[in-house]
Design an enzyme around this catalytic site. Structure first.
Site, PDB file in Angstrom:
ATOM      1  N   ARG A 230      24.063 -21.927  54.544  1.00 10.27           N
ATOM      2  CA  ARG A 230      25.394 -21.942  53.955  1.00 10.27           C
ATOM      3  C   ARG A 230      26.323 -22.776  54.844  1.00 10.27           C
ATOM      4  NH1 ARG A 230      23.174 -20.551  49.943  1.00 10.27           N
ATOM      5  NH2 ARG A 230      23.554 -18.707  48.669  1.00 10.27           N
ATOM      6  N   HIS A 278      22.615 -29.307  47.931  1.00 14.20           N
ATOM      7  CA  HIS A 278      22.231 -27.890  47.817  1.00 14.20           C
ATOM      8  C   HIS A 278      20.973 -27.746  46.944  1.00 14.20           C
ATOM      9  CE1 HIS A 278      23.955 -23.564  48.119  1.00 14.20           C
ATOM     10  NE2 HIS A 278      22.636 -23.523  47.942  1.00 14.20           N
TER      11      HIS A 278
END
Ligand code: NAP
Ligand code: GLV
Length: 316
Positions: A230, A278
């Site tokens: 993250r 991502h």
């Protein structure tokens, strides 16, 4: 049985594929044909027994008083817990591996080998038409933060290839070929002199902003940073300073504080920074359906220990 599906960013036809896959699996398990509602702002959802969620709006489960469990359609539950969507007391399950560990291993191996063998630099040389041998980098000591379903697989993969590997977790973990470090006080020892830092921690109150200048300064000068977890783990100004000062020679980043990474962002268009959108480990429909159908079957049978249960107090 009623199932509520809420994934506002699902691709066209995706919700229907979840419905078909889950219906087939629950039928095969002898649980009949579930009712399945794809929640949109226009559709009023009947009381559901199970909810399948990814990036739901805050009111997604308002009025749902019958829920036996909710399932995240990914591994990380930071957004779901942060959005305060779940009614109190409803257990949350996440995808544990479900085909993601192999993808993380592939991504991490590629990132490290490309840097270690200097293929990134050879690509630049070839683009300029230059024929030159660069001094190879020695095999780095690898530090993996997070030794769960994904980090554990990555650490084990490097150890299996003969790398020296350290791993950091909250509680002590034993993995063959991996030197384990546990707890906040052991972080600096785990990082000390590492040539590669790979982040596979969940985002929690204890890991937000953890990767700062102090962390980067503990690595071998010229280290590689790979973030697969993250963006909010990283103090971005400190990362940029570590890159500018040569403490880090390169970074491979799949996740960012703001996604999509805005045009003109300081981490864009730097030759030593590789950006991916991502995609390090995507949810694989069949594996995810197998895992969720198995969990529902176990819950219906009265099992108490079901794979992927999230501890909201811990945050993962
Ligand atoms: P997991 O199985 O829950 O493992 C988490 C690991 O982190 C565990 O080893 C845990 O320690 C450790 N940990 C948690 N908090 C810690 C702390 N404060 N200090 C030290 N260690 C700590 O999670 P996972 O399935 O491997 O997934 C990890 C993360 O990857 C997800 O949360 C998500 O954010 C990210 N992810 C990214 C992508 C992508 O495409 N980029 C895809 C999927 C997942 P214990 O072993 O002691 O519990
Ligand atoms: C993706 O980032 C996930 O958590 O599954």
């Amino acid at each position: 049985m009623q199932i509520l599906f809420c994934h506002p960013n699902a691709a066209p036809g995706e919700a229907e594929r979840w419905q078909a896959g889950l219906t087939a699996r629950l039928g095969a398990a002898g649980l009949g044909v579930p009712g399945f509602t794809i929640r949109t702002p226009e559709v009023a959802a009947p009381p559901a027994d199970y909810a399948l969620l990814w990036n739901p709006p805050p009111a997604a489960l308002l009025g749902q008083t019958r829920l036996r469990a909710a399932f995240a359609l990914g591994a990380g539950v930071d957004a779901l817990l942060g959005a305060d969507v779940l009614p109190p007391g409803v257990p949350l399950y996440r995808l544990e591996d479900a085909g993601m560990a192999a993808q993380m291993v592939e991504y991490a191996l590629h990132a490290v080998l490309r840097w270690q063998r200097r293929f990134d630099e050879y690509e630049a040389l070839a683009a300029r038409g230059e024929w030159r041998t660069l001094t190879p980098r020695p095999r780095p000591l690898i530090a993996v933060l997070g030794l769960g379903a994904l980090g554990g697989a990555v650490a084990s993969a490097f150890a299996g290839l003969g790398y020296r590997v350290r791993g950091w977790s909250r509680s002590p973990r034993t993995l063959v070929g991996v030197e384990g470090f546990a707890g906040p006080e052991a972080l600096m020892a785990c990082l000390d002199g590492a040539g590669v830092l790979i982040d596979l921690l969940p985002l929690t109150a204890g890991t937000r902003g953890l990767l700062d200048g102090r962390v980067f300064a503990q690595l071998m000068p010229g280290a590689l940073f790979v973030n697969l977890a993250r963006g909010a783990h990283v103090v971005e100004a400190d990362l940029l300073a570590a890159l500018a000062g040569g403490r880090l020679s390169a970074a491979v980043l799949d996740v960012f504080g703001q996604e999509p990474l805005p045009a003109g962002h300081a981490l864009r268009d730097r030759p030593e920074v590789t950006v991916t959108p991502h995609i390090a480990a995507l949810t694989r429909l069949d594996a995810a359906l197998d895992s969720i159908a198995a969990a529902i079957t176990a819950i219906e049978a009265g099992a108490t220990a079901v794979l992927g249960r999230v501890d909201p107090a811990r945050g993962y």
